[in-house]
Design an enzyme around this catalytic site. Structure first.
Site, short mmCIF file in Angstrom:
data_model
loop_
_atom_site.label_atom_id
_atom_site.label_comp_id
_atom_site.label_asym_id
_atom_site.label_seq_id
_atom_site.Cartn_x
_atom_site.Cartn_y
_atom_site.Cartn_z
N TYR A 142 0.11 -1.07 0.34
CA TYR A 142 0.34 0.54 0.11
C TYR A 142 0.87 1.67 -0.33
O TYR A 142 0.50 2.26 -0.61
CB TYR A 142 -0.91 -0.18 1.31
CG TYR A 142 -2.63 -0.58 0.90
CD1 TYR A 142 -2.47 -1.86 0.68
CD2 TYR A 142 -3.45 0.10 1.43
CE1 TYR A 142 -3.59 -2.70 0.28
CE2 TYR A 142 -4.05 -0.98 1.13
CZ TYR A 142 -4.55 -1.53 0.48
OH TYR A 142 -5.68 -2.46 0.67
N LYS A 192 3.19 -15.53 1.97
CA LYS A 192 3.06 -16.37 0.76
C LYS A 192 5.29 -16.01 0.83
O LYS A 192 5.70 -15.80 -0.22
CB LYS A 192 2.96 -15.44 -0.94
CG LYS A 192 0.98 -15.92 -0.64
CD LYS A 192 0.70 -16.99 -1.22
CE LYS A 192 1.33 -17.50 -2.51
NZ LYS A 192 1.02 -18.45 -3.15
N ASP A 225 -2.98 -17.90 0.62
CA ASP A 225 -3.36 -18.46 -0.53
C ASP A 225 -4.74 -19.38 0.41
O ASP A 225 -6.33 -19.83 0.10
CB ASP A 225 -3.24 -18.53 -2.06
CG ASP A 225 -2.11 -19.76 -1.76
OD1 ASP A 225 -1.05 -20.23 -0.74
OD2 ASP A 225 -2.01 -20.44 -3.07
N ASP A 249 -6.70 -7.47 4.36
CA ASP A 249 -7.95 -6.62 3.01
C ASP A 249 -8.50 -7.59 2.47
O ASP A 249 -10.27 -7.48 3.06
CB ASP A 249 -6.87 -5.28 1.59
CG ASP A 249 -8.39 -4.29 1.18
OD1 ASP A 249 -8.74 -4.26 1.72
OD2 ASP A 249 -7.94 -5.00 0.30
N ASP A 253 -12.04 -9.27 4.42
CA ASP A 253 -13.70 -8.94 3.60
C ASP A 253 -13.82 -10.30 3.89
O ASP A 253 -15.01 -10.88 3.82
CB ASP A 253 -13.10 -8.66 1.46
CG ASP A 253 -14.03 -6.65 1.93
OD1 ASP A 253 -13.32 -6.46 2.77
OD2 ASP A 253 -14.25 -6.70 0.83
C1 IPM Z 1 -10.42 -1.27 3.72
C2 IPM Z 1 -10.44 -0.59 2.15
C3 IPM Z 1 -10.34 -0.48 2.24
C4 IPM Z 1 -8.40 -0.81 2.20
C5 IPM Z 1 -10.27 1.44 1.04
C6 IPM Z 1 -11.71 1.82 1.20
C7 IPM Z 1 -8.81 1.68 0.63
O1 IPM Z 1 -10.45 -2.00 1.64
O2 IPM Z 1 -10.32 -0.60 4.61
O3 IPM Z 1 -9.93 -2.51 3.73
O4 IPM Z 1 -7.75 -1.44 1.25
O5 IPM Z 1 -7.66 -1.11 2.94
MG MG Z 2 -10.92 -3.65 2.00
#
Ligand code: IPM
Ligand code: MG
Length: 369
Positions: A142, A192, A225, A249, A253
């Site tokens: 990032y 990884k 993975d 990230d 999710d």
């Molecule tokens: C998160 C989001 C952020 C990230 C975006 C909005 C920059 O996806 O907080 O997970 O990628 O970190």
């Molecule tokens: Mg995210």
């Protein structure tokens, strides 16, 4: 002694409407539990861009560094899709994370009993799930340099750099081990190492910290993975997962959706403890700004409310009050009160954002009886 200070940044989309409910909850704790906060509100994301031409004004950044904790709603929306990368709403959030040095991002994935049917996985795989992803938040791909898009001959090349120092890995590893000690004493580290040098270093440093400082915690390693696969195969094998910024990230999710309800999941981003013992901290729901339903009173404020519960626990040492608030949200769900995101086919009458707030406040009142 002055009250602890909170900077509230509602942001874009459904951010302001869910944050309105949090403000009511904060007021409740002030009135009923004598837990008073000095609250100030400011702009972030597209809302800040509209006023200042940048997604986070310097004065707002300066206040974020001074207050005891920041509560953020959400950033982004289609109106800002075509903006230059440097002023996109997300850059406001990334600037807060970087300049506050919030290296440890705690993302719980908890499956509430009343909601186990919402998962896309079978109920018995997720019922009772309670895991925590600790995502490194201020380094890795990032932020790594060099980065950019440049020309090579007559084609464009996009470059990003995955980069981790030992110190960066060590501090997030410590935060994961500390957390595991207060939970079920298990850490699984994901990288990884089979293809990336940064992954080899990650595995080495996590192992060293474990041996030297936390031998009593159970540590395992997984390629990221495989970790993604294990998360959907048998998520209850995990307690704390520690991983880098980009894998975190993605995996968070994935873990969030196991619970079936993004509208329920809070997060905390923590830095190093300051002199007063409080870490620099930012709390925000995992869900985004949901522009498609913004302004309609449909949004579920629970994730944002539970983010404030995390603030009570991790910034203000009010674990009991945090549990009171978490239990209030759980009891509302158990009683069948649902926002639109938690309705199943054939069910009618979701409550509005404000009505969900009303219900949580009523459950908080009931907790005092
Ligand atoms: C998160 C989001 C952020 C990230 C975006 C909005 C920059 O996806 O907080 O997970 O990628 O970190
Ligand atoms: Mg995210």
């Amino acid at each position: 002694m002055s009250n602890p200070s909170l900077l509230i940044l509602p942001g874009d989309g459904i951010g302001p409407e869910v944050m309105d409910q949090v403000i009511r909850i904060i007021d409740w704790f002030g009135e009923k539990r004598d837990l008073k906060f000095d609250v100030e509100t400011d702009l972030v994301g597209g809302a800040a861009y509209d006023k200042h031409g940048v997604p986070l004004a310097d004065e707002t950044m300066a206040r974020a560094l001074e207050v005891d904790a920041v509560l953020l709603g959400a950033v982004g929306g289609p109106a800002y899709d075509d903006l230059d990368f440097s002023v996109k709403p997300e850059r406001g959030l990334l600037r807060l994370r970087k300049e506050m040095d919030l290296f440890s991002n705690l993302r719980p994935a908890q499956c509430f009993d009343a909601l186990a049917d919402f998962s896309s996985l079978k109920k018995d795989i997720v019922a009772g799930l309670d895991l925590m992803i600790v995502r490194e938040l201020t380094s890795g791909v990032y932020f790594g340099e060099p980065r950019g898009i440049h020309k090579e001959g007559n084609e464009r090349v996009g470059v990003n750099t995955q980069r981790y120092t030992e110190a960066e890995i060590a501090r997030v590893a410590r935060s994961a081990f500390e957390l595991a000690k207060r939970r079920n004493n298990k850490v699984c580290s994901m990288e990884k190492a089979n293809v990336m040098e940064s992954g080899i270093l990650w595995r080495d440093v996590v192992t060293e910290i474990h041996q030297a400082e936390y031998p009593e915690v159970e540590l395992s390693h997984m390629y990221a993975d495989n970790g993604a696969m294990q998360l959907v195969r048998a998520p209850k094998q995990f307690d704390v997962i520690v991983t880098d910024n980009l894998f975190g990230d993605i995996l968070s999710d994935c873990a969030a959706m196991l619970t079936g309800s993004l509208g329920m999941l809070p997060s905390a981003s923590l830095g190093a403890p300051a002199a007063n013992g409080r870490p620099k901290a930012l709390y925000e729901p995992v869900h985004g700004s949901a522009p498609d339903i913004a302004g309609q009173g449909k949004a579920n404020p629970s994730a944002c409310i539970l983010s404030f519960a995390m603030a009570l626990r991790y910034s203000f040492d009010q674990g009991e009050e945090a549990t009171r608030l978490e239990n209030a949200v759980q009891s509302v769900l158990a009683s069948g009160v649902r926002t639109a995101d938690l309705m199943q086919a054939g069910e009618a009458d979701p409550v509005s954002t404000t009505e969900m707030g009303d219900a949580v406040l009523a459950a908080l009142d009931a907790s005092l009886q």
